[in-house]
Design a protein around this motif. Structure first.
Motif, PDB file in Angstrom:
ATOM      1  N   VAL A 272       0.833  -1.203   0.000  1.00  0.00           N
ATOM      2  CA  VAL A 272       0.000   0.000   0.000  1.00  0.00           C
ATOM      3  C   VAL A 272       0.870   1.256   0.000  1.00  0.00           C
ATOM      4  CG1 VAL A 272      -1.705   1.325   1.313  1.00  0.00           C
ATOM      5  CG2 VAL A 272      -1.915  -1.168   1.142  1.00  0.00           C
ATOM      6  N   LEU A 273       1.917   1.262   0.803  1.00  0.00           N
ATOM      7  CA  LEU A 273       2.808   2.427   0.863  1.00  0.00           C
ATOM      8  C   LEU A 273       3.485   2.678  -0.480  1.00  0.00           C
ATOM      9  CD1 LEU A 273       4.447   1.873   4.370  1.00  0.00           C
ATOM     10  CD2 LEU A 273       2.657   3.509   3.775  1.00  0.00           C
ATOM     11  N   LYS A 274       3.806   1.600  -1.192  1.00  0.00           N
ATOM     12  CA  LYS A 274       4.412   1.756  -2.519  1.00  0.00           C
ATOM     13  C   LYS A 274       3.442   2.427  -3.480  1.00  0.00           C
ATOM     14  CE  LYS A 274       6.676  -0.831  -6.223  1.00  0.00           C
ATOM     15  NZ  LYS A 274       7.121  -2.186  -6.689  1.00  0.00           N
ATOM     16  N   GLN A 275       2.174   2.038  -3.417  1.00  0.00           N
ATOM     17  CA  GLN A 275       1.169   2.654  -4.283  1.00  0.00           C
ATOM     18  C   GLN A 275       1.012   4.140  -3.965  1.00  0.00           C
ATOM     19  OE1 GLN A 275      -0.352   1.230  -6.879  1.00  0.00           O
ATOM     20  NE2 GLN A 275       0.777  -0.659  -6.487  1.00  0.00           N
ATOM     21  N   ILE A 276       1.015   4.472  -2.678  1.00  0.00           N
ATOM     22  CA  ILE A 276       0.889   5.881  -2.287  1.00  0.00           C
ATOM     23  C   ILE A 276       2.102   6.673  -2.757  1.00  0.00           C
ATOM     24  CG2 ILE A 276       0.777   7.459  -0.322  1.00  0.00           C
ATOM     25  CD1 ILE A 276      -0.825   5.319   1.155  1.00  0.00           C
ATOM     26  N   THR A 277       3.286   6.102  -2.603  1.00  0.00           N
ATOM     27  CA  THR A 277       4.510   6.774  -3.041  1.00  0.00           C
ATOM     28  C   THR A 277       4.486   7.041  -4.536  1.00  0.00           C
ATOM     29  OG1 THR A 277       5.745   5.661  -1.274  1.00  0.00           O
ATOM     30  CG2 THR A 277       7.027   6.631  -3.063  1.00  0.00           C
ATOM     31  N   THR A 278       3.860   6.145  -5.289  1.00  0.00           N
ATOM     32  CA  THR A 278       3.789   6.300  -6.740  1.00  0.00           C
ATOM     33  C   THR A 278       3.003   7.540  -7.149  1.00  0.00           C
ATOM     34  OG1 THR A 278       3.923   3.902  -7.036  1.00  0.00           O
ATOM     35  CG2 THR A 278       3.116   5.183  -8.900  1.00  0.00           C
ATOM     36  N   VAL A 279       1.920   7.836  -6.416  1.00  0.00           N
ATOM     37  CA  VAL A 279       1.065   8.973  -6.793  1.00  0.00           C
ATOM     38  C   VAL A 279       1.403  10.247  -6.027  1.00  0.00           C
ATOM     39  CG1 VAL A 279      -0.820   7.430  -7.421  1.00  0.00           C
ATOM     40  CG2 VAL A 279      -0.736   8.368  -5.098  1.00  0.00           C
ATOM     41  N   ALA A 280       2.198  10.123  -4.947  1.00  0.00           N
ATOM     42  CA  ALA A 280       2.504  11.290  -4.127  1.00  0.00           C
ATOM     43  C   ALA A 280       3.572  12.160  -4.782  1.00  0.00           C
ATOM     44  CB  ALA A 280       2.965  10.859  -2.743  1.00  0.00           C
ATOM     45  N   THR A 281       3.583  13.429  -4.444  1.00  0.00           N
ATOM     46  CA  THR A 281       4.620  14.342  -4.895  1.00  0.00           C
ATOM     47  C   THR A 281       5.611  14.556  -3.751  1.00  0.00           C
ATOM     48  OG1 THR A 281       3.462  16.336  -4.146  1.00  0.00           O
ATOM     49  CG2 THR A 281       2.965  15.528  -6.367  1.00  0.00           C
ATOM     50  N   LYS A 282       6.786  15.076  -4.080  1.00  0.00           N
ATOM     51  CA  LYS A 282       7.823  15.229  -3.055  1.00  0.00           C
ATOM     52  C   LYS A 282       7.452  16.276  -2.006  1.00  0.00           C
ATOM     53  CE  LYS A 282      10.569  18.606  -5.656  1.00  0.00           C
ATOM     54  NZ  LYS A 282      11.916  18.921  -6.208  1.00  0.00           N
ATOM     55  N   ASP A 283       6.526  17.162  -2.344  1.00  0.00           N
ATOM     56  CA  ASP A 283       6.106  18.192  -1.393  1.00  0.00           C
ATOM     57  C   ASP A 283       4.883  17.784  -0.573  1.00  0.00           C
ATOM     58  OD1 ASP A 283       8.134  19.943  -2.266  1.00  0.00           O
ATOM     59  OD2 ASP A 283       6.886  20.585  -3.951  1.00  0.00           O
ATOM     60  N   GLU A 284       4.238  16.698  -0.984  1.00  0.00           N
ATOM     61  CA  GLU A 284       3.058  16.222  -0.270  1.00  0.00           C
ATOM     62  C   GLU A 284       3.295  14.765   0.132  1.00  0.00           C
ATOM     63  OE1 GLU A 284      -0.587  18.705  -2.251  1.00  0.00           O
ATOM     64  OE2 GLU A 284       0.206  17.044  -3.425  1.00  0.00           O
ATOM     65  N   VAL A 285       3.735  14.587   1.376  1.00  0.00           N
ATOM     66  CA  VAL A 285       4.149  13.253   1.830  1.00  0.00           C
ATOM     67  C   VAL A 285       3.263  12.708   2.947  1.00  0.00           C
ATOM     68  CG1 VAL A 285       6.561  13.592   1.178  1.00  0.00           C
ATOM     69  CG2 VAL A 285       5.778  14.324   3.446  1.00  0.00           C
ATOM     70  N   LEU A 286       2.211  13.441   3.302  1.00  0.00           N
ATOM     71  CA  LEU A 286       1.370  13.027   4.418  1.00  0.00           C
ATOM     72  C   LEU A 286       0.429  11.903   4.028  1.00  0.00           C
ATOM     73  CD1 LEU A 286       0.186  13.485   7.304  1.00  0.00           C
ATOM     74  CD2 LEU A 286      -1.412  15.099   6.242  1.00  0.00           C
ATOM     75  N   VAL A 287       0.482  10.810   4.792  1.00  0.00           N
ATOM     76  CA  VAL A 287      -0.507   9.751   4.672  1.00  0.00           C
ATOM     77  C   VAL A 287      -1.194   9.623   6.032  1.00  0.00           C
ATOM     78  CG1 VAL A 287       1.180   7.952   5.253  1.00  0.00           C
ATOM     79  CG2 VAL A 287      -0.925   7.327   4.083  1.00  0.00           C
ATOM     80  N   VAL A 288      -2.516   9.465   6.014  1.00  0.00           N
ATOM     81  CA  VAL A 288      -3.285   9.391   7.257  1.00  0.00           C
ATOM     82  C   VAL A 288      -3.673   7.939   7.520  1.00  0.00           C
ATOM     83  CG1 VAL A 288      -5.372  10.131   8.466  1.00  0.00           C
ATOM     84  CG2 VAL A 288      -4.152  11.737   6.965  1.00  0.00           C
ATOM     85  N   MET A 289      -3.258   7.440   8.686  1.00  0.00           N
ATOM     86  CA  MET A 289      -3.646   6.094   9.116  1.00  0.00           C
ATOM     87  C   MET A 289      -4.835   6.212  10.058  1.00  0.00           C
ATOM     88  SD  MET A 289       0.031   4.226   9.846  1.00  0.00           S
ATOM     89  CE  MET A 289       0.248   5.082  11.398  1.00  0.00           C
ATOM     90  N   THR A 290      -5.928   5.557   9.690  1.00  0.00           N
ATOM     91  CA  THR A 290      -7.107   5.506  10.561  1.00  0.00           C
ATOM     92  C   THR A 290      -7.250   4.069  11.037  1.00  0.00           C
ATOM     93  OG1 THR A 290      -8.163   7.274   9.284  1.00  0.00           O
ATOM     94  CG2 THR A 290      -9.556   5.985  10.764  1.00  0.00           C
ATOM     95  N   ILE A 291      -7.097   3.871  12.350  1.00  0.00           N
ATOM     96  CA  ILE A 291      -7.013   2.528  12.926  1.00  0.00           C
ATOM     97  C   ILE A 291      -8.242   2.249  13.772  1.00  0.00           C
ATOM     98  CG2 ILE A 291      -5.612   0.978  14.337  1.00  0.00           C
ATOM     99  CD1 ILE A 291      -3.278   3.010  13.865  1.00  0.00           C
ATOM    100  N   SER A 292      -8.909   1.132  13.463  1.00  0.00           N
ATOM    101  CA  SER A 292     -10.020   0.678  14.296  1.00  0.00           C
ATOM    102  C   SER A 292      -9.664  -0.698  14.841  1.00  0.00           C
ATOM    103  CB  SER A 292     -11.329   0.672  13.498  1.00  0.00           C
ATOM    104  OG  SER A 292     -11.241  -0.232  12.419  1.00  0.00           O
TER     105      SER A 292
END
Length: 376
Positions: A272-292
């Motif tokens: 999942v992190l690899k997929q996010i890294t693929t679409v993310a830009t170098k200036d926007e690195v925030l990923v939000v983890m919502t844990i239940s």
């Protein structure tokens, strides 16, 4: 006049190439030009302003005829390059007098002058680990620690102490760790000894190269003068390297387990992190983890792309009635999870603002500082 003759081996070429790397990493100093000194004990030494690397090569390995002379012979950079360019099996006859070195091979003779004689070569301190408070560790642990912790060394030179890797041996434990203000990576193993020092990023790279062919043990400690870290690999390779000055904070307090935790499959999380890294830009690195209580969603919301995915988890202290929402740097989280190098990783969580402990069953554990989430 001093004379020696030997046959070039693949081992010698490999080790001379690494010695060249030591020089090149500190070439801006200009204090010691590239040179290798061969002494009568079978050691080949290379010095730069910050590091000294010594290799012990036996006469059988070199095919030396005869034994090395009582006085050392300097190999200038030209001779080193000549040896590296020659095929294995080539025999060299070397003569040295004053600052002039002559090399004869394949019926041809070449000479070069050098501005350092053997008497001017920096003194190589004798190291006896049994006389000092050294630790003896499996070389595989040090190799793993370097690979897993190096990513946490800072790239910001405003605080040089954070750009290196720290070794601390006390209370029967040796730990190697790096810290840059956003993340910490630490590897630990039981060991006797007592010392604390920080080596440079260049020294970490050189040490990793030395350990590629290591088989058994490595001795770690500080020399008698207290100004050099010493690594002795398989009793044949000796690296002495300068230390970074400054004081690193104690990291033990960052590795205190919290009541809330998440256990997740490493491969799924990295996917999942690899997929996010693929679409993310170098200036926007925030990923939000919502844990239940049984799943964790990871969402990225950038200016040009969004991504949301969910992975199954096992939790403790977190339920759907009281979920946790944490912002994290996607690149840092990826590095920390990879460093743990286990099939499953555990994330120990206090709240959205306190550091997260990431660990598995291996010797390596990491700490990551969350990012603040801007509420809309």
């Amino acid at each position: 006049m001093k004379k020696m003759s030997f046959t070039i081996t693949t081992t010698l070429k490999d080790k001379l190439a690494l010695m060249s790397k030591i020089y090149m990493s500190n070439r801006k100093s200009g204090i010691y030009p590239m040179a290798v000194m061969a002494d009568r004990k079978g050691f080949f030494h290379c010095c730069s302003i910050a590091d000294t690397l010594s290799y012990k090569l036996g006469s059988d390995e070199l095919g030396m005829i005869p034994e090395l002379p009582d006085e050392a012979i300097i190999f200038p950079d030209g001779v080193v390059r000549l040896i590296l360019s020659m095929p294995a099996g080539t025999t060299l006859d070397i003569e040295s007098e004053g600052n002039c070195v002559s090399v004869k091979t394949r019926g041809k003779k070449s000479s070069c002058k050098f501005n350092v004689e053997s008497k001017d070569f920096p003194t190589i301190e004798e190291i006896n680990p049994t006389e000092l408070n050294f630790a003896m560790i499996e070389s595989s642990f040090i190799r793993t620690a370097l690979e897993n912790c190096a990513f946490a060394m800072s790239t910001n030179n405003s605080k040089p102490i954070f750009t290196g890797l720290n070794f601390v041996c006390k209370n029967g434990m040796l730990e190697a760790y790096a810290i840059d203000g956003f993340k910490i990576a630490r590897s630990r193993i039981k060991s006797e000894g007592e010392f604390s020092f920080t080596i440079t990023k260049d020294a970490v790279s050189i040490l990793m190269s030395c350990l590629k062919s290591a088989n058994s043990k490595i001795n770690i400690g500080i020399n008698k003068s207290g100004n050099k870290a010493v690594f002795i690999v398989d009793n044949q390779t000796v690296l002495r390297t300068s230390l970074l000055t400054g004081t690193l904070m104690e990291v033990d307090n960052f590795f205190v387990e919290h009541e809330k935790s998440v256990k997740v499959d490493t491969a799924l999380l990295l996917g999942v992190l690899k997929q996010i890294t693929t679409v993310a830009t170098k200036d926007e690195v925030l990923v939000v983890m919502t844990i239940s209580d049984d799943n964790m969603s990871l969402s990225y919301n950038g200016k040009t792309a969004t991504y949301v995915d969910t992975v199954p988890i096992e939790t403790q202290g977190i339920t759907s009635e009281s979920p946790e929402r944490i912002g994290i740097n996607v690149g840092y989280l990826t590095d920390c999870v990879k460093a743990v190098n286990d099939d499953n990783v555990s994330l120990s969580i206090k709240n959205a603002l306190n550091p997260i402990i990431i660990k598995g069953k291996t010797e390596t554990e990491t700490v990551l500082v969350p990012m603040r989430i801007a509420e809309k």
